[in-house]
Design a protein around this motif. Structure first.
Motif, PDB file in Angstrom:
ATOM      1  N   ILE A  31       0.847  -1.240   0.135  1.00  0.00           N
ATOM      2  CA  ILE A  31       0.069  -0.091  -0.028  1.00  0.00           C
ATOM      3  C   ILE A  31       0.878   1.293  -0.154  1.00  0.00           C
ATOM      4  CG2 ILE A  31      -1.569   1.179   1.367  1.00  0.00           C
ATOM      5  CD1 ILE A  31      -2.882  -1.344   2.200  1.00  0.00           C
ATOM      6  N   ILE A  32       1.815   1.249   0.465  1.00  0.00           N
ATOM      7  CA  ILE A  32       2.967   2.501   0.508  1.00  0.00           C
ATOM      8  C   ILE A  32       3.457   2.428  -0.495  1.00  0.00           C
ATOM      9  CG2 ILE A  32       5.233   3.254   1.530  1.00  0.00           C
ATOM     10  CD1 ILE A  32       4.462   1.928   4.439  1.00  0.00           C
ATOM     11  N   VAL A  33       3.746   1.440  -1.223  1.00  0.00           N
ATOM     12  CA  VAL A  33       4.323   1.740  -2.646  1.00  0.00           C
ATOM     13  C   VAL A  33       3.530   2.152  -3.695  1.00  0.00           C
ATOM     14  CG1 VAL A  33       5.440   0.540  -4.510  1.00  0.00           C
ATOM     15  CG2 VAL A  33       6.339   0.106  -2.336  1.00  0.00           C
ATOM     16  N   ILE A  34       2.255   1.573  -3.459  1.00  0.00           N
ATOM     17  CA  ILE A  34       1.204   2.206  -4.337  1.00  0.00           C
ATOM     18  C   ILE A  34       0.755   3.745  -4.022  1.00  0.00           C
ATOM     19  CG2 ILE A  34      -1.318   1.875  -4.923  1.00  0.00           C
ATOM     20  CD1 ILE A  34      -1.119  -1.106  -4.367  1.00  0.00           C
ATOM     21  N   GLY A  35       0.685   4.099  -2.986  1.00  0.00           N
ATOM     22  CA  GLY A  35       0.480   5.217  -2.722  1.00  0.00           C
ATOM     23  C   GLY A  35       1.888   6.279  -3.213  1.00  0.00           C
ATOM     24  N   LEU A  36       3.039   5.636  -2.876  1.00  0.00           N
ATOM     25  CA  LEU A  36       4.242   6.583  -3.486  1.00  0.00           C
ATOM     26  C   LEU A  36       4.123   6.613  -4.827  1.00  0.00           C
ATOM     27  CD1 LEU A  36       6.888   7.648  -2.845  1.00  0.00           C
ATOM     28  CD2 LEU A  36       7.921   5.716  -3.132  1.00  0.00           C
ATOM     29  N   PHE A  37       3.663   5.681  -5.703  1.00  0.00           N
ATOM     30  CA  PHE A  37       3.680   5.472  -7.028  1.00  0.00           C
ATOM     31  C   PHE A  37       2.680   6.769  -7.519  1.00  0.00           C
ATOM     32  CE2 PHE A  37       1.116   4.224 -10.969  1.00  0.00           C
ATOM     33  CZ  PHE A  37       2.288   4.555 -11.963  1.00  0.00           C
ATOM     34  N   TYR A  38       1.281   6.819  -6.819  1.00  0.00           N
ATOM     35  CA  TYR A  38       0.416   7.737  -7.112  1.00  0.00           C
ATOM     36  C   TYR A  38       0.978   9.310  -6.652  1.00  0.00           C
ATOM     37  CZ  TYR A  38      -3.001   4.466  -8.220  1.00  0.00           C
ATOM     38  OH  TYR A  38      -3.713   3.349  -9.116  1.00  0.00           O
ATOM     39  N   ALA A  39       1.692   9.223  -5.642  1.00  0.00           N
ATOM     40  CA  ALA A  39       2.119  10.539  -5.127  1.00  0.00           C
ATOM     41  C   ALA A  39       3.144  10.993  -6.423  1.00  0.00           C
ATOM     42  CB  ALA A  39       2.658  10.499  -4.003  1.00  0.00           C
ATOM     43  N   MET A  40       4.094  10.252  -6.942  1.00  0.00           N
ATOM     44  CA  MET A  40       4.976  10.776  -7.948  1.00  0.00           C
ATOM     45  C   MET A  40       4.066  10.947  -9.152  1.00  0.00           C
ATOM     46  SD  MET A  40       7.782   7.836  -7.487  1.00  0.00           S
ATOM     47  CE  MET A  40       8.151   7.796  -9.184  1.00  0.00           C
ATOM     48  N   ASP A  41       2.943  10.386  -9.427  1.00  0.00           N
ATOM     49  CA  ASP A  41       2.145  10.866 -10.523  1.00  0.00           C
ATOM     50  C   ASP A  41       1.406  12.117 -10.360  1.00  0.00           C
ATOM     51  OD1 ASP A  41       0.979  10.259 -13.254  1.00  0.00           O
ATOM     52  OD2 ASP A  41      -0.911   9.394 -12.279  1.00  0.00           O
ATOM     53  N   VAL A  42       1.049  12.384  -9.050  1.00  0.00           N
ATOM     54  CA  VAL A  42       0.445  13.738  -8.883  1.00  0.00           C
ATOM     55  C   VAL A  42       1.343  14.770  -8.659  1.00  0.00           C
ATOM     56  CG1 VAL A  42      -0.727  15.245  -6.798  1.00  0.00           C
ATOM     57  CG2 VAL A  42      -1.526  12.891  -7.533  1.00  0.00           C
ATOM     58  N   PHE A  43       2.725  14.651  -8.217  1.00  0.00           N
ATOM     59  CA  PHE A  43       3.553  15.573  -8.423  1.00  0.00           C
ATOM     60  C   PHE A  43       4.432  15.804  -9.916  1.00  0.00           C
ATOM     61  CE2 PHE A  43       3.599  14.930  -3.707  1.00  0.00           C
ATOM     62  CZ  PHE A  43       3.397  16.038  -3.226  1.00  0.00           C
ATOM     63  N   HIS A  44       4.139  14.911 -10.499  1.00  0.00           N
ATOM     64  CA  HIS A  44       4.724  15.022 -11.981  1.00  0.00           C
ATOM     65  C   HIS A  44       3.706  15.888 -12.572  1.00  0.00           C
ATOM     66  CE1 HIS A  44       6.465  13.984 -15.939  1.00  0.00           C
ATOM     67  NE2 HIS A  44       5.197  13.893 -16.304  1.00  0.00           N
ATOM     68  N   LEU A  45       2.288  15.635 -12.401  1.00  0.00           N
ATOM     69  CA  LEU A  45       1.154  16.373 -13.164  1.00  0.00           C
ATOM     70  C   LEU A  45       1.496  17.805 -12.505  1.00  0.00           C
ATOM     71  CD1 LEU A  45      -1.534  16.889 -14.467  1.00  0.00           C
ATOM     72  CD2 LEU A  45      -2.549  16.252 -12.365  1.00  0.00           C
ATOM     73  N   ILE A  46       1.679  18.172 -11.461  1.00  0.00           N
ATOM     74  CA  ILE A  46       1.923  19.486 -10.735  1.00  0.00           C
ATOM     75  C   ILE A  46       2.921  20.195 -11.492  1.00  0.00           C
ATOM     76  CG2 ILE A  46       2.474  20.710  -8.779  1.00  0.00           C
ATOM     77  CD1 ILE A  46       0.673  19.095  -7.083  1.00  0.00           C
ATOM     78  N   LEU A  47       4.342  19.261 -11.487  1.00  0.00           N
ATOM     79  CA  LEU A  47       5.323  19.987 -12.108  1.00  0.00           C
ATOM     80  C   LEU A  47       5.133  20.344 -13.509  1.00  0.00           C
ATOM     81  CD1 LEU A  47       8.311  20.508 -11.773  1.00  0.00           C
ATOM     82  CD2 LEU A  47       8.908  18.167 -12.574  1.00  0.00           C
ATOM     83  N   ALA A  48       4.258  19.298 -14.396  1.00  0.00           N
ATOM     84  CA  ALA A  48       3.940  19.765 -15.803  1.00  0.00           C
ATOM     85  C   ALA A  48       3.235  20.905 -15.726  1.00  0.00           C
ATOM     86  CB  ALA A  48       3.226  18.444 -16.383  1.00  0.00           C
ATOM     87  N   MET A  49       2.358  21.074 -14.984  1.00  0.00           N
ATOM     88  CA  MET A  49       1.651  22.226 -15.252  1.00  0.00           C
ATOM     89  C   MET A  49       2.356  23.551 -14.975  1.00  0.00           C
ATOM     90  SD  MET A  49      -2.232  21.314 -13.153  1.00  0.00           S
ATOM     91  CE  MET A  49      -1.429  21.740 -11.814  1.00  0.00           C
ATOM     92  N   LEU A  50       3.268  23.528 -13.864  1.00  0.00           N
ATOM     93  CA  LEU A  50       4.107  24.461 -13.501  1.00  0.00           C
ATOM     94  C   LEU A  50       5.168  24.960 -14.639  1.00  0.00           C
ATOM     95  CD1 LEU A  50       4.668  24.223  -9.736  1.00  0.00           C
ATOM     96  CD2 LEU A  50       3.389  25.820 -10.858  1.00  0.00           C
ATOM     97  N   LYS A  51       5.550  24.019 -15.204  1.00  0.00           N
ATOM     98  CA  LYS A  51       6.680  24.155 -16.626  1.00  0.00           C
ATOM     99  C   LYS A  51       6.101  24.448 -17.565  1.00  0.00           C
ATOM    100  CE  LYS A  51      10.387  20.873 -15.589  1.00  0.00           C
ATOM    101  NZ  LYS A  51      10.914  19.923 -16.028  1.00  0.00           N
TER     102      LYS A  51
END
Length: 154
Positions: A31-51
């Motif tokens: 569950i921690i690894v799945i949450g980490l995967f989704y957290a990376m996905d969310v932060f990748h989306l935020i970084l793409a929006m900022l860039k």
């Protein structure tokens, strides 16, 4: 003939208990690894929006069109304010925020499962103290004043 038990063998319930603890710990880690995967996905989306904010133009337009589009526009004498686009942007950002909060809750749940099923808490404390050194000593409570403790019993 009565059942004879060797000194080295464990009871079946103890083996079952350890198996369940190991399975629950593995589930918590998954569950921690799945949450980490989704957290990376969310932060990748935020970084793409900022860039590149232009990547949001198409999803925001489609979202605004889905609930009315230009029907919500405010027309002023000198310009038109696209209120539907602002609402769509707020909905999109709130969705990203909700995704981030759910991801953190997922990782926290996995950590609680691991914490509850992990065996020896003192071993974990000793491991953390050896990793971070003696600079992070646990806080001790100050002694209570004599009048709060009451009379001393002998």
């Amino acid at each position: 003939m009565p059942f004879t038990e060797d000194d080295d063998s464990l009871p079946v319930m103890e083996i079952l208990k350890r198996f369940v603890q190991i399975a629950a710990t593995c589930l918590g880690l998954a569950i921690i690894v799945i949450g980490l995967f989704y957290a990376m996905d969310v932060f990748h989306l935020i970084l793409a929006m900022l860039k590149s904010p232009t990547t949001l133009a198409e999803p925001i337009r489609e979202l605004a069109d889905s609930f009315g589009g230009r029907a919500f526009d405010i027309k002023l004498p000198d310009r038109t304010i696209p209120l539907a686009n602002l609402i769509a942007l707020m909905v999109y950002c709130l969705g990203v925020l909700a995704g981030a909060l759910l991801t953190m809750a997922l990782m926290q749940t996995g950590a609680k499962i691991v914490s509850l099923t992990a065996g020896d808490r003192t071993a974990v404390k000793q491991m953390l103290q050896s990793a971070f050194g003696s600079r992070l000593q646990p806080r001790s409570l100050p002694p209570e004043p004599e009048e709060r403790r009451g009379p001393r019993r002998v």
